[in-house]
Design a protein around this motif. Structure first.
Motif, PDB file in Angstrom:
ATOM      1  N   UNK A   8       0.767  -1.057   0.064  1.00 17.06           N
ATOM      2  CA  UNK A   8      -0.089  -0.004  -0.013  1.00 17.06           C
ATOM      3  C   UNK A   8       1.073   1.319  -0.254  1.00 17.06           C
ATOM      4  N   UNK A   9       0.454   2.135  -1.123  1.00 11.47           N
ATOM      5  CA  UNK A   9       1.406   3.558  -0.891  1.00 11.47           C
ATOM      6  C   UNK A   9       0.494   4.333  -0.584  1.00 11.47           C
ATOM      7  N   UNK A  10       0.414   5.186   0.709  1.00 10.88           N
ATOM      8  CA  UNK A  10      -0.450   5.861   1.065  1.00 10.88           C
ATOM      9  C   UNK A  10       0.272   7.192   1.254  1.00 10.88           C
ATOM     10  N   UNK A  11      -0.320   8.428   0.720  1.00 11.57           N
ATOM     11  CA  UNK A  11       0.440   9.746   0.562  1.00 11.57           C
ATOM     12  C   UNK A  11      -0.693  10.709   0.619  1.00 11.57           C
ATOM     13  N   UNK A  12      -0.002  11.927   0.871  1.00  6.20           N
ATOM     14  CA  UNK A  12      -0.860  13.027   0.915  1.00  6.20           C
ATOM     15  C   UNK A  12       0.079  13.907  -0.195  1.00  6.20           C
ATOM     16  N   UNK A  13      -0.700  14.633  -1.036  1.00  4.09           N
ATOM     17  CA  UNK A  13       0.001  15.504  -1.846  1.00  4.09           C
ATOM     18  C   UNK A  13      -0.893  16.773  -2.187  1.00  4.09           C
ATOM     19  N   UNK A  14      -0.265  18.347  -1.972  1.00  7.29           N
ATOM     20  CA  UNK A  14      -1.104  19.365  -2.223  1.00  7.29           C
ATOM     21  C   UNK A  14      -1.081  19.629  -3.737  1.00  7.29           C
ATOM     22  N   UNK A  15       0.045  19.689  -4.275  1.00  5.17           N
ATOM     23  CA  UNK A  15       0.099  20.160  -5.488  1.00  5.17           C
ATOM     24  C   UNK A  15       0.841  19.371  -6.757  1.00  5.17           C
ATOM     25  N   UNK A  33       7.046  -7.126  -8.815  1.00 11.57           N
ATOM     26  CA  UNK A  33       6.226  -8.492  -8.734  1.00 11.57           C
ATOM     27  C   UNK A  33       4.894  -8.110  -7.656  1.00 11.57           C
ATOM     28  N   UNK A  34       4.915  -7.086  -6.988  1.00  8.40           N
ATOM     29  CA  UNK A  34       3.844  -6.736  -5.959  1.00  8.40           C
ATOM     30  C   UNK A  34       2.479  -6.724  -6.509  1.00  8.40           C
ATOM     31  N   UNK A  35       1.458  -6.991  -5.635  1.00  4.78           N
ATOM     32  CA  UNK A  35       0.309  -6.180  -5.690  1.00  4.78           C
ATOM     33  C   UNK A  35       0.179  -5.071  -5.093  1.00  4.78           C
ATOM     34  N   UNK A  36      -0.148  -3.892  -5.652  1.00  3.99           N
ATOM     35  CA  UNK A  36      -0.113  -2.405  -5.331  1.00  3.99           C
ATOM     36  C   UNK A  36      -1.215  -1.929  -5.083  1.00  3.99           C
ATOM     37  N   UNK A  75      -3.788  -3.063   6.809  1.00  6.26           N
ATOM     38  CA  UNK A  75      -3.752  -4.277   7.465  1.00  6.26           C
ATOM     39  C   UNK A  75      -3.609  -5.402   6.350  1.00  6.26           C
ATOM     40  N   UNK A  76      -4.114  -4.893   5.034  1.00  7.30           N
ATOM     41  CA  UNK A  76      -3.898  -5.817   4.043  1.00  7.30           C
ATOM     42  C   UNK A  76      -2.348  -5.825   3.438  1.00  7.30           C
ATOM     43  N   UNK A  77      -1.501  -4.731   3.547  1.00  3.37           N
ATOM     44  CA  UNK A  77      -0.332  -4.851   3.145  1.00  3.37           C
ATOM     45  C   UNK A  77       0.555  -5.406   3.891  1.00  3.37           C
ATOM     46  N   UNK A  78       1.688  -6.021   3.141  1.00  2.50           N
ATOM     47  CA  UNK A  78       2.989  -6.429   3.826  1.00  2.50           C
ATOM     48  C   UNK A  78       3.956  -5.341   3.866  1.00  2.50           C
ATOM     49  N   UNK A  79       3.904  -4.267   2.970  1.00  2.12           N
ATOM     50  CA  UNK A  79       4.764  -3.189   2.861  1.00  2.12           C
ATOM     51  C   UNK A  79       3.831  -2.017   2.824  1.00  2.12           C
ATOM     52  N   UNK A  80       4.074  -0.876   3.786  1.00  2.00           N
ATOM     53  CA  UNK A  80       3.507   0.387   3.271  1.00  2.00           C
ATOM     54  C   UNK A  80       4.413   1.489   3.370  1.00  2.00           C
ATOM     55  N   UNK A  81       4.435   2.304   2.340  1.00  3.12           N
ATOM     56  CA  UNK A  81       5.117   3.295   2.004  1.00  3.12           C
ATOM     57  C   UNK A  81       4.191   4.712   2.195  1.00  3.12           C
ATOM     58  N   UNK A  82       4.744   5.586   2.833  1.00  7.08           N
ATOM     59  CA  UNK A  82       4.134   6.500   3.254  1.00  7.08           C
ATOM     60  C   UNK A  82       4.878   7.670   2.496  1.00  7.08           C
TER      61      UNK A  82
END
Length: 203
Positions: A8-15, A33-36, A75-82
């Motif tokens: 899961x790649x979870x982010x905040x971006x304003x512009x 090879x990941x599910x993203x 919860x689903x993720x093995x990897x979380x990138x913020x």
């Protein structure tokens, strides 16, 4: 890759700068090879603040179709990138607000043992980039996470120069090839470590 890894790649971006890095991270993780899942956090700034900058209002419109992050994505993720802009050397409050809803998962031990990594952008050179990434690390420690930084594990890291995580100077314009390549590498590395962890646990 023998073990399928959920990212899961979870982010905040304003512009849009952090959004561009997030998209590069998606590409890197998928190539490994990941599910993203790409997820944005809710915009909590008042409409008048958003409307005060044309590029902010525009980006909000442009990403209307990006799904909003939920606890299930963590919860689903093995990897979380913020991903977050640097705000006076700290993560943006929008991302923090989401992270602070994870208490129920933490209480059940469901955040421990996952791989975590982070990326950022600031308007000026340095601009609190390292302290923003380190501040996110403080949360990952509490979660019992496995923190996987990019370090200097790829030649692009000697160009980007940030071993803590991908970072971009937004004042120079949209992310160019170096930060995008760094984001792809960071995600790929996180996937590889997570796959090794899954394989080791299975064994």
């Amino acid at each position: 890759m023998s073990e399928s890894v959920n990212v899961s790649i979870i982010y905040y971006s304003s512009t849009g700068n952090v959004h561009a890095l997030a998209q590069a991270a998606v590409a890197g993780a998928e190539k490994a090879g990941a599910q993203v899942r790409l997820r944005k956090v809710a915009e909590t700034a008042p409409p008048e603040a958003v409307d005060s900058r044309a590029e902010w209002a525009q980006h909000l419109q442009d990403t209307a179709d990006v799904a909003q992050a939920s606890l299930d994505d963590v919860e689903w993720a093995d990897v979380v990138l913020f991903g977050t802009p640097a705000r006076f050397g700290n993560p943006a409050s929008q991302l923090r607000a989401f992270m602070e809803t994870t208490g129920p998962l933490w209480f059940q031990g469901k955040l421990a043992g996952k791989v975590y990594s982070a990326f950022t952008a600031s308007n000026t050179a340095h601009g609190g980039q390292e302290s923003t990434l380190l501040a996110l690390g403080n949360t990952f420690y509490h979660w019992g996470g496995v923190i996987v930084p990019p370090g200097y594990t790829d030649p692009v890291q000697f160009q980007s120069g940030n071993p803590y995580g991908t970072s971009h100077v937004a004042g120079d314009g949209a992310p160019g090839e170096v930060p995008l390549q760094a984001a792809r590498h960071q995600a790929r590395r996180a996937v590889e470590i997570a796959a090794a962890l899954k394989a080791g646990r299975a064994a």
